[in-house]
Enzyme design. Structure first.
Site, short mmCIF file in Angstrom:
data_model
loop_
_atom_site.label_atom_id
_atom_site.label_comp_id
_atom_site.label_asym_id
_atom_site.label_seq_id
_atom_site.Cartn_x
_atom_site.Cartn_y
_atom_site.Cartn_z
N GLU A 183 -2.76 7.66 -4.40
CA GLU A 183 -2.81 6.38 -3.72
C GLU A 183 -2.58 5.25 -4.72
OE1 GLU A 183 -6.55 4.42 -2.38
OE2 GLU A 183 -5.79 4.79 -0.37
N TYR B 274 0.86 -1.19 0.00
CA TYR B 274 0.00 0.00 0.00
C TYR B 274 0.89 1.23 0.00
CZ TYR B 274 -3.09 3.73 1.31
OH TYR B 274 -3.77 4.92 1.30
#
Ligand code: GDP
Ligand code: MN
Length: 398
Positions: free
Chosen positions: A197, A109
């Site tokens: 992101e 992530y």
């Protein structure tokens, strides 16, 4: 402003982030054609909507033939995809992105956000990619690496290397990871983004660092200096009320209550919403019509607020400093005569020429409910809304 995954990937690729080969499609036939162009025998078809969580909601499909691609996309097009981020109404699927499927060993992530406390760009990363960051922070908080960037020097190589080590990236891939981190940071800074992101960022079986997903959001107030970003706007993905407001140059945020608000000044608009809540009501929107509340702007604001079918009362709250209450009152009267509304309208005026303004409202012959203070206005709006609701229920009962 949000953009689509394929658009974010195109931007990040220009800044040196490696992304899979892919092609955009507006129909099932085009999707199959894109797969043929890409070659190979396994593809991922991804619904392009402004929301995450598509995988779990059926918006990301692995396909092994052109036939499967046609079937998968036939189901997607024209449907609304409901994910935990879209709300129950979902978001329409009008484009899909087809990518060559990738084999990977690890999912990471990676997020870049503005940290208000340190007033810096913060990198948030975790070795537990694939899950949403909320899940990671609940289940594996120890896996999260945080690092803030000193704006004067930008993201330094040593800092990027530190993050790479903390994530356990093999040292043979450190350079690729540094390039990815620095690319994201530069894209964030140079394009006035508010969020970047990548989830998941993967380590592929053939040892490459690849962004399998990408999400970017931009500061709407800085779009004027990034025309190439501004043109990526997709109105089909926005709250229709907010899209209409943006087109009219009004600062509007749609909410879920019943009392529509028309206010000049953002601070006063916030205070108005607070006071409505204090009086026991729920605001239907935030709306700042700006300092020069001309009759045209007031009329536009009424049309916009009334286009929300949940609105059952409207509170107009104007403080005239440079402006004049008599002009604003004139605007309200003109707007209501040109476009009568079928809900109670409460007007509170304060400031320059307030007496003249009140007279104009009183003489108009319109059923405007007047108030002197903000609290009084909010209470009257809540009472008017409750009475209106009771009447409507009675009518329905009859
Ligand atoms: P999201 O659910 O909206 O965040 O969409 P993602 O693009 O992140 O896709 C969801 C999941 O699908 C990812 O976490 C991956 O596990 C999987 N996925 C996406 N692309 C590929 C791919 O090319 N190959 C494989 N094997 N899995 C993929
Ligand atoms: Mn994702």
């Amino acid at each position: 402003m949000d953009i689509h995954e394929y658009q974010a990937k195109e931007i990040l690729a220009k800044f040196g982030v490696t992304v899979p080969q892919g092609g955009l499609a507006y129909s099932p036939e085009q999707a199959a054609y894109r797969a043929r162009e890409l070659g190979g025998d396994r593809w991922i078809v991804k619904a392009q909507v402004h929301a995450g969580g598509r995988g779990k909601a059926g918006g990301v499909k692995l396909c092994n033939s052109e036939h499967e691609i046609q079937d998968a996309t036939n189901e997607m097009f024209g449907q609304k995809l409901v994910t935990h981020q879209t709300g129950p109404e979902g978001k329409g699927i009008y484009r899909v992105y087809v990518e060559a499927a990738v084999e990977f060993d690890r999912e990471i992530y990676l997020g870049f956000v503005l940290d208000r406390q340190s007033q810096r760009v913060m990198i948030v990363a975790s070795s537990e990619g694939g899950m949403e960051i909320e899940e990671i922070s609940a289940q594996r908080p120890d896996s999260i690496v945080r690092s803030t960037v000193e704006p004067a020097v930008g993201l330094q190589e040593f800092q990027a290397r530190e993050i790479s080590f903390a994530l356990g990236i093999p040292s043979s891939l450190t350079q690729q990871m540094v390039r990815t981190l620095q690319g994201c940071y530069r894209a964030f800074r140079e394009l006035d983004a508010t969020m970047v992101e990548i989830n998941p960022l993967v380590v592929t079986s053939d040892s490459r660092i690849l962004a399998l997903d990408a999400k970017m959001a931009f500061d709407g107030n800085a779009l004027f200096r990034h025309p190439h970003v501004a043109e990526l706007r997709d109105k089909s993905q926005e709250d229709p009320r907010e899209a209409r407001a943006a087109d009219r140059g009004l600062a509007y945020i749609g909410l879920t209550g019943n009392i529509g608000c028309i206010v000049n000044g953002a601070g006063l608009a916030m205070a108005t919403m607070d006071t409505i809540k204090l009086a026991g009501g729920e605001p239907a929107n935030f709306l700042d019509i700006g300092g020069g509340a001309t009759p045209e702007r007031v009329a536009k604001a009424f049309r916009l607020v009334m286009s929300d079918e949940n609105v059952q009362a409207i509170l107009v709250n104007i403080f005239a400093g440079i402006n004049r209450c008599d002009w604003v009152a004139e605007g309200v009267v003109q707007a209501l005569k040109a476009n009568p509304v079928d809900v109670p309208v409460i007007v509170r005026l304060a400031g320059t020429n307030v007496e003249e303004g009140q007279k104009i409202l009183a003489k108009s012959g319109l059923p405007i409910i007047r108030a002197n203070s903000l609290m009084e206005a909010a209470e009257r709006a809540v009472t008017a809304w409750q009475n209106d609701r009771k009447q409507n229920t009675k009518m329905r009962a009859v």
